[in-house]
Design a protein around this motif. Structure first.
Motif, PDB file in Angstrom:
ATOM      1  N   LEU A  74      30.202 -25.927  76.683  1.00  0.00           N
ATOM      2  CA  LEU A  74      29.619 -26.269  75.163  1.00  0.00           C
ATOM      3  C   LEU A  74      29.581 -27.812  75.189  1.00  0.00           C
ATOM      4  N   ILE A 111      21.058 -19.605  68.001  1.00  0.00           N
ATOM      5  CA  ILE A 111      21.553 -18.234  67.687  1.00  0.00           C
ATOM      6  C   ILE A 111      21.226 -17.818  66.436  1.00  0.00           C
ATOM      7  N   SER A 130      20.224 -23.742  64.626  1.00  0.00           N
ATOM      8  CA  SER A 130      20.820 -23.421  66.102  1.00  0.00           C
ATOM      9  C   SER A 130      20.018 -22.162  66.706  1.00  0.00           C
ATOM     10  N   PHE A 146      30.011 -16.685  64.579  1.00  0.00           N
ATOM     11  CA  PHE A 146      28.555 -16.287  63.868  1.00  0.00           C
ATOM     12  C   PHE A 146      28.706 -15.330  62.744  1.00  0.00           C
ATOM     13  N   THR A 187      32.518 -15.453  71.838  1.00  0.00           N
ATOM     14  CA  THR A 187      33.175 -16.323  70.969  1.00  0.00           C
ATOM     15  C   THR A 187      32.213 -16.645  69.903  1.00  0.00           C
ATOM     16  N   LEU A 188      30.978 -17.361  70.359  1.00  0.00           N
ATOM     17  CA  LEU A 188      30.103 -17.927  69.492  1.00  0.00           C
ATOM     18  C   LEU A 188      29.618 -16.837  68.542  1.00  0.00           C
ATOM     19  N   THR A 201      32.496 -17.270  76.420  1.00  0.00           N
ATOM     20  CA  THR A 201      32.094 -18.124  75.485  1.00  0.00           C
ATOM     21  C   THR A 201      31.014 -17.616  74.552  1.00  0.00           C
ATOM     22  N   SER A 257      34.896 -23.096  79.539  1.00  0.00           N
ATOM     23  CA  SER A 257      34.028 -23.035  78.165  1.00  0.00           C
ATOM     24  C   SER A 257      33.695 -23.991  77.259  1.00  0.00           C
ATOM     25  N   LEU A 263      28.288 -24.354  63.892  1.00  0.00           N
ATOM     26  CA  LEU A 263      28.852 -23.454  64.769  1.00  0.00           C
ATOM     27  C   LEU A 263      29.235 -23.737  66.199  1.00  0.00           C
ATOM     28  N   VAL A 264      28.429 -24.352  66.679  1.00  0.00           N
ATOM     29  CA  VAL A 264      28.446 -24.853  68.111  1.00  0.00           C
ATOM     30  C   VAL A 264      29.643 -26.020  68.348  1.00  0.00           C
ATOM     31  N   VAL A 292      33.160 -24.275  67.710  1.00  0.00           N
ATOM     32  CA  VAL A 292      33.600 -23.741  69.203  1.00  0.00           C
ATOM     33  C   VAL A 292      33.843 -24.566  69.904  1.00  0.00           C
TER      34      VAL A 292
END
Length: 760
Positions: free
Chosen positions: A235, A173, A171, A98, A93-94, A90, A231, A46-47, A50
């Motif tokens: 990241l 998140i 992660s 997700f 968006t994450l 950011t 952003s 995911l990270v 993005v």
């Protein structure tokens, strides 16, 4: 005013076709890009995904916008604001990406791809007085129902691992999210829906608050370019950490180059610029409507064409048989249709009503204004305003206030029981929770009747709404009869073959339910007191009425008058009947209390002595007691509904008719009708025959005063003189009818009992 709602740069309506077609095409490509991104996220972290998206977007936006060379130089304070703006963007968006991995592309499109004007209209219609009319309130209601349909009626068929359905936590998140939904006790799919809903409103608030910042830094496009670059910078360390720490499942980054490039160009570059042009050329409302139509329709179509492969590194294809991962359900289709209708309603500008113009003055000097049709349109209230108005009506009367307080306690206990049952996976607790929820419907019926009873009379409902409390008591009584019947039949079947009863947590829940019901018994004890006395009050009271009589209208020697509105008490007579609505609520609470006591007794007998037959025996006893206790309520309410003469007033009315016959100038009476309209209102009509020299006004006042003394609050007297018979002869009354009336009048003095008093 929303951005883009002005006419600056607007295109002639006849030349809007290319812009509409371009907007629809780009939105369809955006749906396709989301499906493609979902498949890429199966193999890319995911990270990292993005970060690549933000970096690629910045590579394109920086040369196009040249934010460092064009415009004025930013101050340190403005750089801090841009950095803060970039950090929030950011994070949104994450979480959005997700949510895409949790719910799938079609659900993400239906939930998240809404214009800020539509979402702002929903908030305005629900929580402010500037909703824009009843139609926008209906649109907001559709929007909310569409969200609830995804939460309640959508079953996601994504396969999961039974041991670790959330997979490996790669992660922070993911770890935080699954910790939250585990605490809430919901599935990852439902948690993803809730996450996207919260993000939708958060993103709209984020866009609205960033408008002032975009003006300060030199435009929205410059801010977008700077924010995207920052952003990517934020990241970068996180992405490098994941790239080296976790094992990659990607066979070749070159195979992902074209799909990722297409996603960057379509989702984050072209879509942004096309929407900006559409807002300027079409308008923001048309852009919102056409975008929603294209996104939702293309999303549903692609969900049937797109094939989401297993997580082995390959990308989706069109035209191949699809599996059941994130399959479209009826809840998704129903939600998409509701969202389309809601967008059609809310995606229109609010028409501004023009003010009235002064056209002159009246003869008295008052100003006269001319209003257009828009100015006379009925405005709508927000849900919050309507809720406050309802609460105000509830708290004005003691009966509705007591029902509301107990309803809140009952609902709180119900939801606690349901949550605890889901948490512990106890079917008994869940079943009892739904039983309590069913009982709450009886309280809602009683509360509605208690509120509407105090509504004022209207032209169509000239008697008011007092009869609703009778209907509520009757309906609640029927509910209890049905409940007692089903409990009795189920218990009889269990006596023959007593089943095994699991008493785990049953005793605790029953004791807690008993405590809640005892509160209700205490709150509604006054209704139970009245019920136990057969419906008559043991302590008489009087209502200070403002009775008045209207003079007889002489038409051929007869007139009529109306009694006062407002009851007059009479000591020694039972005046006000019990409130049947409160009796129905009280009996429901009493039935629940007896049920809790029965469950406690049967649980103890089963635990201590293993007497399984105790459960059906207690159930039969409870069912019989409920049936016996509810029969007086059904009898009383049915008697009122068929307009029987009030039982407690039989002797009083007989005495009143005797007094009427003894009045000076009264020759007799006929067509006496008395009935109870509500618990505090008794109505009646009476035809009185008087001599030719009698005063109609005096007779009306005397007769009205007699029955007002006995509690008849709505009374009508019609005075008929001897000329009335001649008047009827002139109207071609038949000889048989005249003879029948003569016999009736002659027979009246010899009738001393009440049994010839007829109900309406």
């Amino acid at each position: 005013m929303y951005a883009g709602s002005s006419s600056l740069g607007r295109v002639d309506p006849a030349r809007l076709g290319p812009y509409v077609a371009l907007l629809i095409a780009i939105k369809c490509l955006r749906s396709l890009g989301l499906f493609l991104a979902y498949d890429i996220l199966n193999v890319v972290h995911l990270v990292i995904f993005v970060f690549i998206i933000k970096l690629g977007s910045a590579v394109v936006l920086i040369p196009l916008q040249r934010p460092f060379t064009s415009g004025k130089r930013l101050s340190k304070r403005q750089w801090i604001r841009v950095l803060r703006h970039s950090f929030v963007g950011t994070l949104i968006t994450l979480l959005w990406i997700f949510g895409l991995t949790l719910c799938g592309p079609v659900r993400s499109i239906v939930l998240y791809e809404h214009s800020e004007v539509v979402v702002s209209a929903v908030v305005a219609a629900l929580f402010t007085n500037r909703g824009g009319g009843p139609a926008r309130t209906r649109g907001a209601f559709m929007f909310v129902v569409a969200i609830l349909s995804l939460l309640l009626f959508d079953s996601d068929l994504q396969p999961t691992n039974s041991d670790h359905p959330e997979g490996v936590h790669k992660s922070a998140i993911t770890h935080i999210f699954y910790s939250a939904i585990s605490w809430l006790g919901v599935s990852d799919h439902k948690g993803g829906v809730m996450l996207l809903v919260v993000l939708l409103f958060t993103n709209v608030a984020y866009k609205n608050t960033s408008k002032k910042l975009s003006v300060d830094v030199g435009g929205a496009k410059r801010l977008h370019a700077l924010s995207t670059l920052l952003s990517a910078a934020m990241l970068c360390p996180w992405a490098i950490f994941h790239l080296f720490i976790h094992e990659s499942r990607i066979e070749s980054w070159m195979s992902l180059l074209i799909p990722i490039t297409a996603i960057i160009l379509v989702l984050f570059i072209i879509d942004y610029y096309v929407e900006s042009v559409s807002v300027n050329r079409l308008e923001i409302f048309k852009t919102a409507r056409y975008s929603a139509y294209a996104l939702f329709t293309s999303g549903l179509v692609l969900s049937y064409l797109w094939y989401s492969p297993p997580k082995n590194g390959s990308i989706g294809e069109i035209g191949v048989a699809r599996n059941m991962e994130h399959a479209v359900s009826g809840g998704v289709i129903f939600s998409a249709v509701l969202f389309i209708f809601a967008t059609k309603i809310l995606g229109n500008p609010v028409s501004k009503s023009s003010k009235g113009s002064l056209v002159g003055y009246t003869s008295a000097g008052l100003p006269l204004y001319n209003f257009t049709g828009d100015a006379l349109q009925r405005t709508s209230q927000s849900v919050m305003t309507i809720g406050k108005s309802i609460l105000k009506q509830i708290f004005e009367a003691s009966d509705s206030r007591q029902i509301f307080y107990y309803l809140c306690i009952n609902l709180a206990f119900t939801f606690v029981e349901l949550l605890y049952g889901v948490w512990t996976n106890s079917l008994g607790l869940i079943s009892d929770g739904f039983h309590m929820l069913f009982d709450c419907t009886a309280l809602v019926v009683g509360l509605t009747a208690a509120v509407m009873t105090h509504w004022k009379a209207t032209r169509m409902f000239s008697y008011g709404f007092g009869r609703l409390e009778i209907l509520s008591g009757f309906v609640n009584g029927l509910f209890l009869v049905v409940i007692s019947w089903f409990v009795f039949m189920a218990a009889v079947g269990r006596i023959l073959d007593p089943p095994e009863v699991s008493t785990d947590k049953l005793l605790t829940v029953s004791v807690a339910g008993l405590l809640v019901n005892l509160v209700g018994i205490f709150v509604f004890s006054h209704a139970g007191h009245a019920h136990s006395h057969g419906g008559t009050s043991s302590h008489g009271h009087s209502h200070g009425g403002h009775g008045h009589g209207h003079g007889g209208h002489g038409h051929g020697g007869h007139g009529h008058g109306h009694g006062g509105h407002g009851g007059g008490g009479h000591e020694g007579h039972a005046d006000a009947a019990q409130n049947t609505n409160m009796q129905g609520v009280y009996l429901h609470v009493l039935a629940d209390t007896m049920g809790s006591v029965g469950v406690i007794i049967s649980s103890l007998l089963i635990q201590q002595f293993g007497l399984l037959i105790a459960d059906p025996i207690c159930s039969i006893f409870i069912a019989v007691m409920i049936f016996i206790s509810v029969m007086p309520l059904l009898r009383d309410t049915a008697a009122i509904l068929v307009q029987r003469i009030p039982v407690e007033l039989e002797h009083c009315l007989s005495e009143g008719l005797t007094k009427v016959r003894l009045l000076e100038g009264v020759l007799g009476y006929r067509d006496q009708h008395f009935w109870r309209h509500s618990s505090d209102s008794v109505a009646g009509t009476l035809h009185v025959r008087v001599s030719s020299d009698a005063s109609e006004q005096k007779i009306i006042q005397q007769v009205t005063a007699i029955f007002k003394e006995f509690g008849v609050t709505n009374f009508t007297v019609q005075v008929e003189k001897e000329e009335f018979f001649q008047h009827m002869s002139g109207l071609s009354a038949t000889f048989d009818r005249m003879l029948e009336m003569t016999h009736q009048i002659q027979a009246i003095p010899s009738q001393d009992d009440l049994y010839d008093i007829k109900a309406v």
